[in-house]
Design an enzyme around this catalytic site. Structure first.
Site, PDB file in Angstrom:
ATOM      1  N   CYS A   1       0.852  -1.185   0.000  1.00 55.57           N
ATOM      2  CA  CYS A   1       0.000   0.000   0.000  1.00 55.57           C
ATOM      3  C   CYS A   1       0.888   1.237   0.000  1.00 55.57           C
ATOM      4  O   CYS A   1       1.897   1.269   0.716  1.00 55.57           O
ATOM      5  CB  CYS A   1      -0.880  -0.037   1.249  1.00 55.57           C
ATOM      6  SG  CYS A   1      -1.986   1.365   1.419  1.00 55.57           S
TER       7      CYS A   1
ATOM      8  N   GLU B   1      -8.781  -0.795  -2.780  1.00 57.39           N
ATOM      9  CA  GLU B   1      -9.071   0.647  -2.813  1.00 57.39           C
ATOM     10  C   GLU B   1     -10.416   0.968  -2.166  1.00 57.39           C
ATOM     11  O   GLU B   1     -10.538   1.960  -1.438  1.00 57.39           O
ATOM     12  CB  GLU B   1      -9.020   1.186  -4.249  1.00 57.39           C
ATOM     13  CG  GLU B   1      -7.665   1.054  -4.922  1.00 57.39           C
ATOM     14  CD  GLU B   1      -6.477   1.531  -4.098  1.00 57.39           C
ATOM     15  OE1 GLU B   1      -6.615   2.508  -3.331  1.00 57.39           O
ATOM     16  OE2 GLU B   1      -5.404   0.906  -4.193  1.00 57.39           O
TER      17      GLU B   1
END
Length: 183
Positions: A109, A153
C-alpha cells in the site's frame, strides 16, 4: 499533481474513517481530485516520470490516502487479458463470489512504508458499480489482480487497511479453497 509527500501514512486518522459519499453531479474540485488520483497511478508506473518526481509505483489510489475523506478511487492496471484504467466516484461492490483469492506475494500500500507479509483473503470475483468523471455509471465484473486491487481501494473508503485481513497467528496459513494469484 499528487506526489509521495501528499500521500498520508499508516497511523493517520483519516485512513481509519469511513469516507463521505461524493455529491453528484460532482463539483469541479472533486473532478480535479479524481483526475489527479488517476494521473498519479499512471505516472507512478512510468519509470522516467516516477524517477523524476520520486513516485512510488502503485496500481491504485483512494482519496483518503491524500487526506480527502471522500469516496473516490483510481485504478490503473493490466492483466493478461485487458487494461483497467478507471477513476470512480462512490464505487461499491454490488456482488461478489463466495470463493476467495489472494496474492501469493501479499499486498502492499502506498500509505504503508514497510512490507507487511501475509496472505490477504479477498473475493475471487466482484462486480463493482461507480460513477466516472463524466457522470456515467460504470459496472465492472472483475477477477484476478484487478478484483483484488478494486477491493483494496474500496476498503480505503471504509477505513480498512489490507493488513487487517492477515491471519495474525499464522500470516502465511493457506486460505482453504482460495485461488492463488501470482504477480
Amino acid at each position: 499533481m499528487i506526489t509521495m509527500e501528499d500521500i498520508i501514512r499508516d497511523g493517520h486518522p483519516t485512513l481509519r474513517k469511513i469516507a463521505a459519499e461524493v455529491p453528484l453531479p460532482a463539483s469541479d474540485e472533486d473532478k480535479r481530485i479524481l483526475q489527479e488520483l488517476l494521473e498519479y497511478v499512471k505516472n507512478s508506473q512510468n519509470p522516467e516520470i516516477a524517477e523524476k518526481y520520486k513516485l512510488r509505483p502503485g496500481i491504485g489510489l483512494a482519496a483518503p490516502q491524500i487526506n480527502v475523506s471522500k469516496r473516490m478511487i483510481a485504478v490503473h492496471i493490466q492483466d493478461e487479458k485487458a487494461a483497467y484504467s478507471y477513476a470512480l466516484f462512490n464505487p461499491k461492490i454490488v456482488s461478489h463470489s463466495v470463493e476467495k483469492s489472494y496474492l501469493q506475494s501479499g499486498e502492499g500500500c502506498l500509505s504503508v512504508d514497510e512490507a507487511i507479509p501475509g496472505f490477504v483473503p479477498r473475493h475471487a470475483r466482484v462486480t463493482i458499480k461507480g460513477i466516472n468523471e463524466n457522470g456515467e455509471e460504470v459496472k465492472l465484473r472483475l477477477k484476478g489482480l484487478p478484483a483484488i486491487c478494486f477491493q483494496h481501494e474500496i476498503d480505503h473508503l471504509n477505513g480498512i487497511m489490507f493488513y487487517d485481513y492477515i491471519n495474525k497467528e499464522d500470516p502465511f496459513k493457506p486460505i482453504e479453497g482460495a485461488i492463488v494469484i501470482e504477480r
